[in-house]
Design an enzyme around this catalytic site. Structure first.
Site, mmCIF file in Angstrom:
data_model
loop_
_atom_site.group_PDB
_atom_site.id
_atom_site.type_symbol
_atom_site.label_atom_id
_atom_site.label_comp_id
_atom_site.label_asym_id
_atom_site.label_seq_id
_atom_site.Cartn_x
_atom_site.Cartn_y
_atom_site.Cartn_z
ATOM 1 N NE ARG A 162 -3.610 -2.140 0.181
ATOM 2 C CZ ARG A 162 -3.639 -3.222 -0.187
ATOM 3 N NH1 ARG A 162 -2.655 -3.670 -0.536
ATOM 4 N NH2 ARG A 162 -4.290 -4.977 -0.001
ATOM 5 C CB SER A 236 -9.936 -1.988 3.437
ATOM 6 O OG SER A 236 -10.657 -2.723 2.892
ATOM 7 C CD GLU A 332 -6.152 0.115 2.489
ATOM 8 O OE1 GLU A 332 -6.418 0.530 0.922
ATOM 9 O OE2 GLU A 332 -6.031 -0.881 3.356
#
Length: 336
Positions: A162, A236, A332
């Site tokens: 990520r 998420s 995130e």
């Protein structure tokens, strides 16, 4: 090129936060991206570059410039048909659909991930054992400081879980215009992550086609992730933490059946959603901000929540996970 003052960002963030920005710039060609770069060089205002807003949490009005790509287009390389050249403003899931329809394989597990092509290259999006860095060959961008077009190889982008250089040392330095992906001509399904095999068995599919695998991924995601048009969310919210093997073994001895995914010989990935669930947060709320009742990794706007309310819930969850597991989890989502 769009250039709008006092712009509502409600349609540019999936959390459904009705914040405004001082100025909104949107480019639909490389030449317009260069014009935007020139404006950014001349202004003293701060600026942020956004994609589809599916990884964005606005906590207040933004007293600066918001930049967005509207460059469209998905095309196959003239001589290498499994190589796709995509405009940075194209929706990512449309790219996956194009891949499957044109016998270009490898992106099926990334189906239904919200957001734009440009964001895929910034975030290194991933799901069900596949990361987009394994598909990216080149990223084309306009350098804001010079207005020149740059082409970066996948290796130059410094991808990790990520992360990319676009999120770190290159943040706000480039306007991505297109991304090139290399797919496979032979379908080799990735089925060993999450509950993909279970869902295939439930449907009576022993050897899925690419289209069947894509549909199963879509079904799984839709079953556990709320539609942002109905309930604001950014998918998420937290990254899954990667811990040392010793830490994993310590926790595995305490929690029988704890889910995990091996990263390498020395590290394991533990699902943040599982830890949040173990802390009792699944389905719970703090005021108008809450945790989704089917997937604890997803924070939701239950109606009228502010960005600050969602941030406060995030902090409490981080504290509880740290106290219970001695592991830090990090968003995130990009919090502005």
């Amino acid at each position: 090129m769009k250039d709008i003052k006092d712009y509502h960002l409600l349609q540019h963030n999936t959390f459904g936060i009705d914040a405004r920005c001082h100025r909104f710039l949107e480019y639909a060609t490389v030449e317009e991206a260069q014009q935007v770069a020139a404006i950014l060089r001349e202004t003293s205002l701060p600026y942020i570059i956004i994609g589809g807003g599916s990884n964005l949490l606005l906590t207040k009005d933004y007293d600066g410039i918001v930049v967005h790509s509207a460059i469209k287009g998905i095309s196959q390389h003239p001589t290498l048909r499994s190589r796709l050249i995509c405009g940075s403003g194209e929706e990512w899931d449309d790219v996956v659909a194009f891949c499957v329809d044109h016998q270009c394989y490898g992106a099926e597990n990334l189906s239904l991930i919200p957001g734009d092509v440009g964001a895929s290259a910034v975030q290194n999006i991933g799901a069900y054992g596949v990361e987009v860095k394994d598909l990216i060959t080149e990223v084309e961008a306009v350098e804001i400081a010079t207005g020149k077009t740059r082409v970066f190889s996948c290796e130059e982008c410094g991808y990790s879980y990520r992360q990319s250089r676009f999120k770190k040392e290159w943040k706000n330095r480039y306007l991505i215009t297109q991304v090139t992906y290399q797919l496979q001509t032979t379908f080799e399904p990735h089925l060993d992550y999450g509950n993909i095999r279970t869902e295939l068995e439930r449907k009576g599919i022993a050897q899925p086609t690419a289209q069947q695998l894509r549909q199963v991924i879509i079904d799984i995601r839709q079953a556990k992730l709320p539609d942002p048009k109905v309930m604001g969310n950014a998918g998420s919210f937290f990254m899954n933490p990667i811990v040392a093997k010793e830490k994993y073994e310590q926790l595995a001895a305490q929690y029988e059946g704890m889910p995990h995914y091996t990263v390498d010989a020395d590290h394991e990935k533990i699902p943040a959603g599982w830890m949040i669930d173990q802390c009792g947060w699944k389905g719970k709320s703090m005021g108008r901000a809450g945790v989704h009742d089917k997937q604890a990794l997803v924070l939701v706007n239950r109606g009228g929540a502010t960005g600050l309310e969602i941030v406060e819930l995030c902090k409490v969850i981080q504290r509880d996970v740290k106290e219970k597991f001695d592991i830090e989890i990090f968003p995130e989502v990009n919090i502005i």
